[in-house]
Design a protein around this motif. Sequence first.
Motif, PDB file in Angstrom:
ATOM      1  N   VAL A  81       0.398  -1.426  -0.317  1.00  0.00           N
ATOM      2  CA  VAL A  81      -0.280   0.047   0.168  1.00  0.00           C
ATOM      3  C   VAL A  81       0.996   1.557  -0.077  1.00  0.00           C
ATOM      4  O   VAL A  81       0.690   2.031  -0.517  1.00  0.00           O
ATOM      5  CB  VAL A  81      -0.828  -0.018   1.278  1.00  0.00           C
ATOM      6  CG1 VAL A  81      -1.867   1.348   0.985  1.00  0.00           C
ATOM      7  CG2 VAL A  81      -1.867  -0.907   0.879  1.00  0.00           C
ATOM      8  N   ALA A  82       2.181   1.165   1.154  1.00  0.00           N
ATOM      9  CA  ALA A  82       2.693   2.765   0.420  1.00  0.00           C
ATOM     10  C   ALA A  82       4.224   2.367   1.979  1.00  0.00           C
ATOM     11  O   ALA A  82       4.184   1.502   1.811  1.00  0.00           O
ATOM     12  CB  ALA A  82       1.726   3.870   1.495  1.00  0.00           C
ATOM     13  N   VAL A  83       4.887   3.043   2.022  1.00  0.00           N
ATOM     14  CA  VAL A  83       6.052   3.403   1.822  1.00  0.00           C
ATOM     15  C   VAL A  83       6.541   4.186   2.562  1.00  0.00           C
ATOM     16  O   VAL A  83       6.418   5.140   1.744  1.00  0.00           O
ATOM     17  CB  VAL A  83       6.911   2.515   1.181  1.00  0.00           C
ATOM     18  CG1 VAL A  83       7.444   2.817   0.356  1.00  0.00           C
ATOM     19  CG2 VAL A  83       8.574   2.514   2.670  1.00  0.00           C
ATOM     20  N   ASP A 128      11.650  -2.243   8.628  1.00  0.00           N
ATOM     21  CA  ASP A 128      12.734  -3.101   7.898  1.00  0.00           C
ATOM     22  C   ASP A 128      13.103  -2.134   7.755  1.00  0.00           C
ATOM     23  O   ASP A 128      13.745  -0.984   7.753  1.00  0.00           O
ATOM     24  CB  ASP A 128      12.449  -3.149   6.571  1.00  0.00           C
ATOM     25  CG  ASP A 128      12.826  -4.255   5.865  1.00  0.00           C
ATOM     26  OD1 ASP A 128      12.861  -5.475   5.681  1.00  0.00           O
ATOM     27  OD2 ASP A 128      14.552  -3.632   4.648  1.00  0.00           O
ATOM     28  N   PRO A 129      14.888  -2.708   8.394  1.00  0.00           N
ATOM     29  CA  PRO A 129      16.421  -1.813   8.686  1.00  0.00           C
ATOM     30  C   PRO A 129      16.706  -1.434   7.546  1.00  0.00           C
ATOM     31  O   PRO A 129      17.660  -0.307   7.453  1.00  0.00           O
ATOM     32  CB  PRO A 129      17.015  -2.553   9.105  1.00  0.00           C
ATOM     33  CG  PRO A 129      16.415  -3.890   9.128  1.00  0.00           C
ATOM     34  CD  PRO A 129      14.899  -4.312   8.706  1.00  0.00           C
ATOM     35  N   ALA A 130      16.455  -1.488   6.596  1.00  0.00           N
ATOM     36  CA  ALA A 130      17.199  -1.492   5.318  1.00  0.00           C
ATOM     37  C   ALA A 130      16.416  -0.009   4.854  1.00  0.00           C
ATOM     38  O   ALA A 130      15.513   1.053   5.685  1.00  0.00           O
ATOM     39  CB  ALA A 130      16.858  -2.327   4.299  1.00  0.00           C
ATOM     40  N   PRO A 131      17.287   0.555   3.961  1.00  0.00           N
ATOM     41  CA  PRO A 131      17.769   1.859   3.048  1.00  0.00           C
ATOM     42  C   PRO A 131      15.555   1.902   2.702  1.00  0.00           C
ATOM     43  O   PRO A 131      15.463   0.489   1.751  1.00  0.00           O
ATOM     44  CB  PRO A 131      18.098   2.580   2.674  1.00  0.00           C
ATOM     45  CG  PRO A 131      19.335   2.204   2.953  1.00  0.00           C
ATOM     46  CD  PRO A 131      18.863   0.404   3.461  1.00  0.00           C
ATOM     47  N   TYR A 132      14.769   3.341   2.575  1.00  0.00           N
ATOM     48  CA  TYR A 132      14.518   3.001   1.931  1.00  0.00           C
ATOM     49  C   TYR A 132      13.751   2.868   0.155  1.00  0.00           C
ATOM     50  O   TYR A 132      15.114   3.266  -0.839  1.00  0.00           O
ATOM     51  CB  TYR A 132      13.702   4.995   1.454  1.00  0.00           C
ATOM     52  CG  TYR A 132      12.514   4.919   0.389  1.00  0.00           C
ATOM     53  CD1 TYR A 132      12.763   5.885  -0.547  1.00  0.00           C
ATOM     54  CD2 TYR A 132      11.229   4.793   1.198  1.00  0.00           C
ATOM     55  CE1 TYR A 132      11.744   5.981  -1.330  1.00  0.00           C
ATOM     56  CE2 TYR A 132       9.911   5.501   0.437  1.00  0.00           C
ATOM     57  CZ  TYR A 132      10.469   5.486  -1.269  1.00  0.00           C
ATOM     58  OH  TYR A 132       9.171   6.042  -1.761  1.00  0.00           O
ATOM     59  N   SER A 133      13.044   2.078  -0.002  1.00  0.00           N
ATOM     60  CA  SER A 133      13.353   1.166  -1.565  1.00  0.00           C
ATOM     61  C   SER A 133      12.110   0.532  -1.599  1.00  0.00           C
ATOM     62  O   SER A 133      11.650  -0.428  -1.586  1.00  0.00           O
ATOM     63  CB  SER A 133      13.911  -0.127  -1.877  1.00  0.00           C
ATOM     64  OG  SER A 133      14.408  -0.349  -2.871  1.00  0.00           O
ATOM     65  N   THR A 134      12.028   1.649  -3.282  1.00  0.00           N
ATOM     66  CA  THR A 134      10.349   1.288  -3.241  1.00  0.00           C
ATOM     67  C   THR A 134       9.846  -0.080  -3.954  1.00  0.00           C
ATOM     68  O   THR A 134       9.307  -1.239  -4.319  1.00  0.00           O
ATOM     69  CB  THR A 134       9.264   2.038  -4.071  1.00  0.00           C
ATOM     70  OG1 THR A 134      10.218   2.494  -5.632  1.00  0.00           O
ATOM     71  CG2 THR A 134       9.406   3.372  -3.987  1.00  0.00           C
ATOM     72  N   VAL A 135      11.301  -0.670  -4.610  1.00  0.00           N
ATOM     73  CA  VAL A 135      11.120  -2.318  -5.125  1.00  0.00           C
ATOM     74  C   VAL A 135      11.145  -2.942  -4.010  1.00  0.00           C
ATOM     75  O   VAL A 135      10.425  -4.140  -4.658  1.00  0.00           O
ATOM     76  CB  VAL A 135      12.570  -2.541  -5.763  1.00  0.00           C
ATOM     77  CG1 VAL A 135      12.824  -4.099  -6.889  1.00  0.00           C
ATOM     78  CG2 VAL A 135      12.953  -1.681  -7.871  1.00  0.00           C
ATOM     79  N   ARG A 136      12.078  -2.872  -3.537  1.00  0.00           N
ATOM     80  CA  ARG A 136      11.898  -4.225  -1.663  1.00  0.00           C
ATOM     81  C   ARG A 136      10.544  -4.186  -1.882  1.00  0.00           C
ATOM     82  O   ARG A 136      10.037  -5.407  -0.849  1.00  0.00           O
ATOM     83  CB  ARG A 136      13.242  -3.260  -0.603  1.00  0.00           C
ATOM     84  CG  ARG A 136      13.049  -3.955   0.438  1.00  0.00           C
ATOM     85  CD  ARG A 136      13.932  -4.049   1.690  1.00  0.00           C
ATOM     86  NE  ARG A 136      14.509  -4.981   2.308  1.00  0.00           N
ATOM     87  CZ  ARG A 136      15.447  -5.962   2.055  1.00  0.00           C
ATOM     88  NH1 ARG A 136      16.541  -5.887   1.649  1.00  0.00           N
ATOM     89  NH2 ARG A 136      15.479  -6.410   3.511  1.00  0.00           N
ATOM     90  N   TRP A 137       9.586  -2.842  -1.356  1.00  0.00           N
ATOM     91  CA  TRP A 137       8.666  -2.723  -0.699  1.00  0.00           C
ATOM     92  C   TRP A 137       7.773  -3.302  -1.439  1.00  0.00           C
ATOM     93  O   TRP A 137       6.545  -3.651  -1.578  1.00  0.00           O
ATOM     94  CB  TRP A 137       8.025  -1.278  -0.205  1.00  0.00           C
ATOM     95  CG  TRP A 137       8.841  -1.567   1.213  1.00  0.00           C
ATOM     96  CD1 TRP A 137       9.885  -1.137   1.646  1.00  0.00           C
ATOM     97  CD2 TRP A 137       8.489  -1.569   2.933  1.00  0.00           C
ATOM     98  NE1 TRP A 137      10.745  -1.007   2.580  1.00  0.00           N
ATOM     99  CE2 TRP A 137       9.304  -1.385   3.236  1.00  0.00           C
ATOM    100  CE3 TRP A 137       6.918  -1.538   2.871  1.00  0.00           C
ATOM    101  CZ2 TRP A 137       9.446  -1.636   5.106  1.00  0.00           C
ATOM    102  CZ3 TRP A 137       6.929  -1.536   4.521  1.00  0.00           C
ATOM    103  CH2 TRP A 137       8.579  -1.427   5.513  1.00  0.00           C
ATOM    104  N   TYR A 138       7.756  -2.768  -2.576  1.00  0.00           N
ATOM    105  CA  TYR A 138       6.461  -2.881  -3.683  1.00  0.00           C
ATOM    106  C   TYR A 138       6.874  -4.374  -4.562  1.00  0.00           C
ATOM    107  O   TYR A 138       5.548  -5.254  -4.720  1.00  0.00           O
ATOM    108  CB  TYR A 138       6.216  -1.955  -5.140  1.00  0.00           C
ATOM    109  CG  TYR A 138       4.916  -1.985  -5.843  1.00  0.00           C
ATOM    110  CD1 TYR A 138       5.545  -3.295  -7.556  1.00  0.00           C
ATOM    111  CD2 TYR A 138       4.415  -0.902  -5.382  1.00  0.00           C
ATOM    112  CE1 TYR A 138       4.571  -2.773  -8.263  1.00  0.00           C
ATOM    113  CE2 TYR A 138       2.962  -1.926  -6.035  1.00  0.00           C
ATOM    114  CZ  TYR A 138       3.050  -1.816  -7.798  1.00  0.00           C
ATOM    115  OH  TYR A 138       2.114  -1.933  -8.351  1.00  0.00           O
TER     116      TYR A 138
END
Length: 128
Positions: A48-50, A99-109
């Motif tokens: 949905v959102a990050v 998630d401790p990883a840096p912001y990434s739309t790919v990781r979340w989407y």
Amino acid sequence: QVQLVESGGGLVQAGDSLRLSCAATGRTFGSYTMGWFRQAPGKEREFVAVISRNAGSTYVTDSVKGRFTISRDNAKNMVYLQMNSLKPEDTATYYCAADPAPYSTVRWYRESNRVDYWGKGTLVTVSS
């Protein structure tokens, strides 16, 4: 580690608004990228959102763009999902994630299985 507890779900009518909240434990909340997913009955989990660690970057999926807004308050260890103009198709259990990883739309989407921490969810039901 971080533990997440969602709140704010409920039964609303189409066109109404709701604000979901997610309370996080732990002293390092500001070091986590935060987000929301949802899962409707009989369907797969959907991103949905990050929001980035410092709230400088946000991304929402196309189906909620212009209606949903994600925000966070690092001083309060909280993340929010403001949902406006709700539709019956928004009916789902909504999950907060961290998630401790840096912001990434790919990781979340596309790679949500890599997101480390999940809440138990809060149910949103939108009647027509």
